[in-house]
Design a protein around this motif. Structure first.
Motif, PDB file in Angstrom:
ATOM      1  N   PHE A  32       0.823  -1.206   0.000  1.00 15.69           N
ATOM      2  CA  PHE A  32       0.000   0.000   0.000  1.00 15.69           C
ATOM      3  C   PHE A  32       0.858   1.259   0.000  1.00 15.69           C
ATOM      4  O   PHE A  32       0.432   2.321   0.449  1.00 15.69           O
ATOM      5  N   GLY A  33       2.092   1.117  -0.469  1.00 19.75           N
ATOM      6  CA  GLY A  33       2.921   2.305  -0.650  1.00 19.75           C
ATOM      7  C   GLY A  33       3.618   2.824   0.585  1.00 19.75           C
ATOM      8  O   GLY A  33       3.840   4.032   0.703  1.00 19.75           O
ATOM      9  N   ASN A  34       3.969   1.942   1.539  1.00 22.22           N
ATOM     10  CA  ASN A  34       4.707   2.358   2.742  1.00 22.22           C
ATOM     11  C   ASN A  34       4.050   3.534   3.462  1.00 22.22           C
ATOM     12  O   ASN A  34       4.665   4.563   3.718  1.00 22.22           O
ATOM     13  N   VAL A  35       2.756   3.364   3.771  1.00 19.14           N
ATOM     14  CA  VAL A  35       1.996   4.436   4.415  1.00 19.14           C
ATOM     15  C   VAL A  35       2.549   4.743   5.804  1.00 19.14           C
ATOM     16  O   VAL A  35       2.622   5.898   6.219  1.00 19.14           O
ATOM     17  N   VAL A  36       2.934   3.697   6.547  1.00 15.73           N
ATOM     18  CA  VAL A  36       3.468   3.903   7.899  1.00 15.73           C
ATOM     19  C   VAL A  36       4.935   3.501   7.923  1.00 15.73           C
ATOM     20  O   VAL A  36       5.400   2.687   7.128  1.00 15.73           O
ATOM     21  N   GLY A  37       5.676   4.066   8.859  1.00 13.10           N
ATOM     22  CA  GLY A  37       7.107   3.798   8.952  1.00 13.10           C
ATOM     23  C   GLY A  37       7.425   2.666   9.913  1.00 13.10           C
ATOM     24  O   GLY A  37       6.538   1.967  10.413  1.00 13.10           O
ATOM     25  N   ARG A  38       8.710   2.527  10.207  1.00 16.67           N
ATOM     26  CA  ARG A  38       9.172   1.447  11.067  1.00 16.67           C
ATOM     27  C   ARG A  38       8.615   1.552  12.480  1.00 16.67           C
ATOM     28  O   ARG A  38       8.215   0.555  13.086  1.00 16.67           O
ATOM     29  N   GLY A 114      16.157  -4.308  17.735  1.00 21.22           N
ATOM     30  CA  GLY A 114      17.606  -4.122  17.654  1.00 21.22           C
ATOM     31  C   GLY A 114      18.254  -5.009  16.620  1.00 21.22           C
ATOM     32  O   GLY A 114      19.149  -4.585  15.893  1.00 21.22           O
ATOM     33  N   TYR A 115      17.775  -6.247  16.521  1.00 17.47           N
ATOM     34  CA  TYR A 115      18.454  -7.210  15.657  1.00 17.47           C
ATOM     35  C   TYR A 115      18.264  -6.901  14.175  1.00 17.47           C
ATOM     36  O   TYR A 115      19.190  -7.066  13.372  1.00 17.47           O
ATOM     37  N   MET A 116      17.067  -6.477  13.791  1.00 19.11           N
ATOM     38  CA  MET A 116      16.763  -6.248  12.373  1.00 19.11           C
ATOM     39  C   MET A 116      16.837  -4.767  12.003  1.00 19.11           C
ATOM     40  O   MET A 116      16.317  -4.355  10.962  1.00 19.11           O
ATOM     41  N   ALA A 117      17.483  -3.963  12.848  1.00 15.30           N
ATOM     42  CA  ALA A 117      17.485  -2.507  12.651  1.00 15.30           C
ATOM     43  C   ALA A 117      18.009  -2.085  11.280  1.00 15.30           C
ATOM     44  O   ALA A 117      17.544  -1.095  10.709  1.00 15.30           O
ATOM     45  N   ASN A 123       9.703  -3.952   8.342  1.00 23.04           N
ATOM     46  CA  ASN A 123       8.248  -3.979   8.555  1.00 23.04           C
ATOM     47  C   ASN A 123       7.657  -5.334   8.166  1.00 23.04           C
ATOM     48  O   ASN A 123       6.765  -5.860   8.847  1.00 23.04           O
ATOM     49  N   ARG A 124       8.144  -5.891   7.075  1.00 25.61           N
ATOM     50  CA  ARG A 124       7.657  -7.196   6.617  1.00 25.61           C
ATOM     51  C   ARG A 124       7.941  -8.270   7.664  1.00 25.61           C
ATOM     52  O   ARG A 124       7.109  -9.149   7.913  1.00 25.61           O
ATOM     53  N   PHE A 125       9.118  -8.200   8.296  1.00 26.18           N
ATOM     54  CA  PHE A 125       9.479  -9.190   9.304  1.00 26.18           C
ATOM     55  C   PHE A 125       8.542  -9.102  10.507  1.00 26.18           C
ATOM     56  O   PHE A 125       8.069 -10.126  11.023  1.00 26.18           O
ATOM     57  N   PHE A 126       8.265  -7.891  10.958  1.00 20.53           N
ATOM     58  CA  PHE A 126       7.340  -7.726  12.088  1.00 20.53           C
ATOM     59  C   PHE A 126       5.953  -8.252  11.738  1.00 20.53           C
ATOM     60  O   PHE A 126       5.272  -8.856  12.573  1.00 20.53           O
ATOM     61  N   PRO A 514      22.863  -3.707  22.185  1.00 22.32           N
ATOM     62  CA  PRO A 514      22.091  -2.637  22.834  1.00 22.32           C
ATOM     63  C   PRO A 514      21.033  -3.192  23.792  1.00 22.32           C
ATOM     64  O   PRO A 514      20.703  -4.381  23.757  1.00 22.32           O
ATOM     65  N   LEU A 515      20.476  -2.320  24.616  1.00 20.79           N
ATOM     66  CA  LEU A 515      19.511  -2.726  25.643  1.00 20.79           C
ATOM     67  C   LEU A 515      18.292  -3.426  25.050  1.00 20.79           C
ATOM     68  O   LEU A 515      17.764  -4.371  25.654  1.00 20.79           O
ATOM     69  N   VAL A 516      17.851  -3.003  23.874  1.00 17.95           N
ATOM     70  CA  VAL A 516      16.663  -3.597  23.265  1.00 17.95           C
ATOM     71  C   VAL A 516      16.905  -5.076  22.930  1.00 17.95           C
ATOM     72  O   VAL A 516      15.960  -5.858  22.787  1.00 17.95           O
ATOM     73  N   VAL A 517      18.167  -5.474  22.831  1.00 18.63           N
ATOM     74  CA  VAL A 517      18.526  -6.873  22.599  1.00 18.63           C
ATOM     75  C   VAL A 517      18.773  -7.602  23.919  1.00 18.63           C
ATOM     76  O   VAL A 517      18.335  -8.742  24.112  1.00 18.63           O
TER      77      VAL A 517
END
Length: 702
Positions: A32-38, A114-117, A123-126, A514-517
């Motif tokens: 849909f054209g990357n309407v929303v970001g990461r 953190g891992y897929m930054a 977005n596809r992975f999430f 990083p902490l997120v990991v």
């Protein structure tokens, strides 16, 4: 306070991750054209899984108070009296699975930030991992075989998408196709089992099928003297063999490490591969009526537990060591199922989910610190550079090998005792296998631990390997979509590290993630240490699974275990007088000697026992067997169909043959075409005369 759970609240558990997946997958991608970001994508998916986790915890607390739910939410269609429905059966087994799935999924979602930054498919992975969470929840919450099969196939589909997430890499495409095809073999058996139960029970609802178990136990498969339930249960278990990677349908799981590390933790450690264990436990009222099916399960689990553990000792890729560990631990769970210790199997499923997800995410943290180098022979001494990853990985390893007071100790020792108490055919071999696996598990776990976190620092150097750290069928690759090593024709890495190799440059040092990991590592380490101590009494010897798991009259394993159980502390005291603990200690000591004190031992082993080394290096030639027999047979069949069927029969006989017949007939009839009118007039007269003779009633004919 007993009561009924709120179905609308239960419906929110799978739908919340589905909504997050839709937002990230549709609005966050090119679709849909990357309407929303990461930020919106990961926030939406994490929020969805968080909502599911909170409701799951609330549900578990209500279930502990006696509340349950078993009902239909939506009637899809009714065909000749057969109802195809969507519904939930939520009891203690389901509530526990919901909590495990959503908690581990939540940790993986946070870790993925953190891992897929740096990955373009962020977005596809999430979207994929959130969709997987929805699929798994639909599977464990189902109250009928139709919905179970939907969830079963949906987790397989998302697994296919995730294993091949980096779809530009040939090895990833090969791995996800391998997983897809091997699981189809298992699913063929699974759907046959469902079909048999549907044909003879007349329903797809669990409760209705279980109610007819007595009648089903009296039936035989038409045309044979086999018990119908035995055939149906073995068919169902064949499905579990594919999904839970049991020998010989295990070959897909190690190759699935081609996907990103977060999905290794989510799918191949904590949730999807345990779907088969859950399914057999849910079907305990049926499996308990067939000793033959239980013995089959027992032997398959024992083979997987022991022989897959041996392969773990041969790997140098950090993720593949953990993958073979997963195979071995799934074998333990399957042995418990075969011994009629279903609650022990599910207990190990729960404890294993925490410490194996921890080990996978710890491995991913090491990979980040090593700049995406996964070869353990390039590591060493990481303890001082990555302290949080080190201590959490150590805790996970201690839980895995069954260290007293850690969660894995209580579940693994219970499985070993259950195998010892079982009197089914094959139980003697199963007991030997799980006991021997204790030593093997401790050896490969601490081989990995010592090679990664202790000893000489081997990173940031020229990557020429000696044989001091192998037996190795190592397969190191870059975990972010690029091949780190060139593959030879046999599928092994030649470790010719070229300029495309990812890793630390000379003089460069590893760094803590990083902490997120690291936060998910810490949060997973807590239950890896304590959950077994607090959960063993209610789950195995209390009323937690009362009315959910059934036992046959002649299957007394859990009663015998309960007679010998005197609390979690007494169980630890008893461990010091039993073989498993000393075998685990021996495994750690041998690993320490081989990889810290005298690293020449592995090379000596390779030279002295070259035949054993070659067999293990080639993974018992299972891949070669599949390639020659099944893939080769398919190619031969295809070639035969192409040559004989397509070219010979279709093209040669029907297409070209019919053309030749027409040509021959035309060539013959062309002889009659003289071009003279009087010849044609003569033929017409003869023809008219023939009609008159044939059809008119002449007087002399009477």
């Amino acid at each position: 306070m007993a009561g009924q759970l709120n179905p609308h609240l239960l419906l929110a558990v799978p739908l919340a991750p589905l909504a997050g997946s839709a937002i990230a997958g549709l609005l966050g991608t090119k679709f849909f054209g990357n309407v929303v970001g990461r930020k919106v994508s990961h926030t939406a998916t994490i929020l969805g899984v968080l909502v599911a986790a909170i409701i799951s915890l609330m549900t578990l607390l209500q279930v502990l108070d006696g509340a349950t739910y078993n009902g239909t939410l939506y009637n899809w269609m009714t065909v000749a009296g057969l109802k195809l429905e969507i519904g939930f059966m939520v009891d203690s087994l389901t509530a526990m699975m919901m909590c495990v799935v959503t908690f581990v999924s939540l940790m993986v979602h946070i870790y993925t930030i953190g891992y897929m930054a740096e990955d373009e498919g962020y977005n596809r992975f999430f979207s994929y991992i959130s969709l997987f969470t929805f699929s798994m929840l639909m599977l464990v919450m189902s109250n009928n075989f139709l919905q179970l099969f939907f969830g079963w196939e949906a987790v397989g589909l998302v697994s296919y998408l995730l294993i091949g997430f980096w779809y530009t890499r040939p090895t990833a495409i090969k791995a996800n196709m391998k997983a897809f095809l091997v699981n189809r073999v298992g699913d063929f058996g699974f759907i046959l089992g469902i079909g048999l139960l549907l044909a003879y029970a007349g329903s797809m609802n669990y409760t209705e099928v279980f109610a007819k178990r007595g009648e089903l136990a009296q039936l035989t498969l038409p045309g044979t003297d086999w018990m119908l339930l035995t055939v149906a249960c073995i068919c169902l278990f064949v499905g579990a063999m594919g999904k839970s990677a049991q020998f010989p349908l295990h070959v897909w799981l190690p190759d699935s490490m081609e996907g990103p590390t977060p999905i290794s933790a989510l799918i191949h450690a904590a949730t999807m591969v345990t779907a088969g264990i859950f399914m057999v436990t849910r079907m305990s009222p049926l499996f308990e009526l067939s000793d033959t099916a239980l013995s089959f399960i027992l032997v398959i689990g024992a083979i997987t537990a022991l022989f897959m553990g041996f392969l773990g000792t041969m790997q140098n890729d950090i993720k593949r060591v953990v993958a073979y560990s997963t195979l071995s631990q799934l074998g333990y769970m399957t042995v418990a199922l075969g011994a009629s210790a279903y609650s022990v199997a599910v207990f190990h499923l729960m404890t294993h989910a925490f410490f194996k997800a921890l080990l996978f995410l710890g491995a991913g943290s090491v990979i980040i610190g090593m700049h995406h180098d996964q070869d353990m022979r390039n590591m060493g001494g990481l303890r001082k550079y990555m302290p949080i990853t080190w201590i959490t990985s150590l805790l996970g390893s201690l839980a895995l090998i069954g260290t007293p007071f850690f969660s894995g100790f209580y579940s693994k020792d219970s499985i070993i005792e259950a195998a010892a108490e079982s009197h089914l055919a094959g139980s003697g071999f199963a007991y030997f296998a799980v006991l021997a696996s204790v030593f093997v598990t401790a050896f490969y776990s601490f081989r990995m631990y010592f090679m990664v976190f202790h000893g000489k620092e081997r990173f940031g150097q020229a990557h020429g390997h000696d044989d001091h750290h192998a037996p190795a069928a190592a397969h190191a690759h870059d975990d972010h979509g690029h091949d780190a090593h060139a593959h030879d024709d046999h599928g092994h890495d030649d470790h010719g590290h070229d300029e495309h190799h990812h890793g630390l440059a000379p003089g460069q040092k590893p760094h803590e993630s990083p902490l997120v990991v690291t936060l998910p590592l810490i949060l997973l380490a807590i239950p890896s240490v304590i959950v077994g101590f607090f959960a063993i009494s209610p789950m195995l010897y209390g009323d937690f699974f009362k009315g959910v798991i059934f036992f046959g009259e002649n299957h007394k394993v859990m009663e015998e275990l309960a007679h010998e159980y005197h609390g979690p502390v007494a169980m630890v005291a008893h461990a010091f007088t039993s073989a498993p603990l000393w075998l685990a200690i021996a495994g750690v000591v041998v690993a320490y000697y081989c990889y810290m004190i005298n690293p020449r031992v592995p090379a000596w082993f390779k030279e002295r026992f070259s035949l054993i080394y070659t067999i293990l290096d080639n993974k018992y030639y299972m891949d070669k067997f599949n390639e020659v027999v099944f893939a080769g047979g398919a190619r031969l069949l295809g070639s035969g169909l192409s040559t004989v069927g397509d070219r010979g029969i279709i093209d040669g006989l029907f297409v070209n043959g019919s053309a030749k017949v027409v040509g021959w007939f035309s060539k013959f009839t062309r002889l009659w075409q003289s071009g003279y009118i009087y010849h044609y007039a003569f033929v017409m007269i003869i023809g008219v005369l023939g009609f008159l003779v044939w059809f008119l009633p002449f007087p002399f004919a009477k």
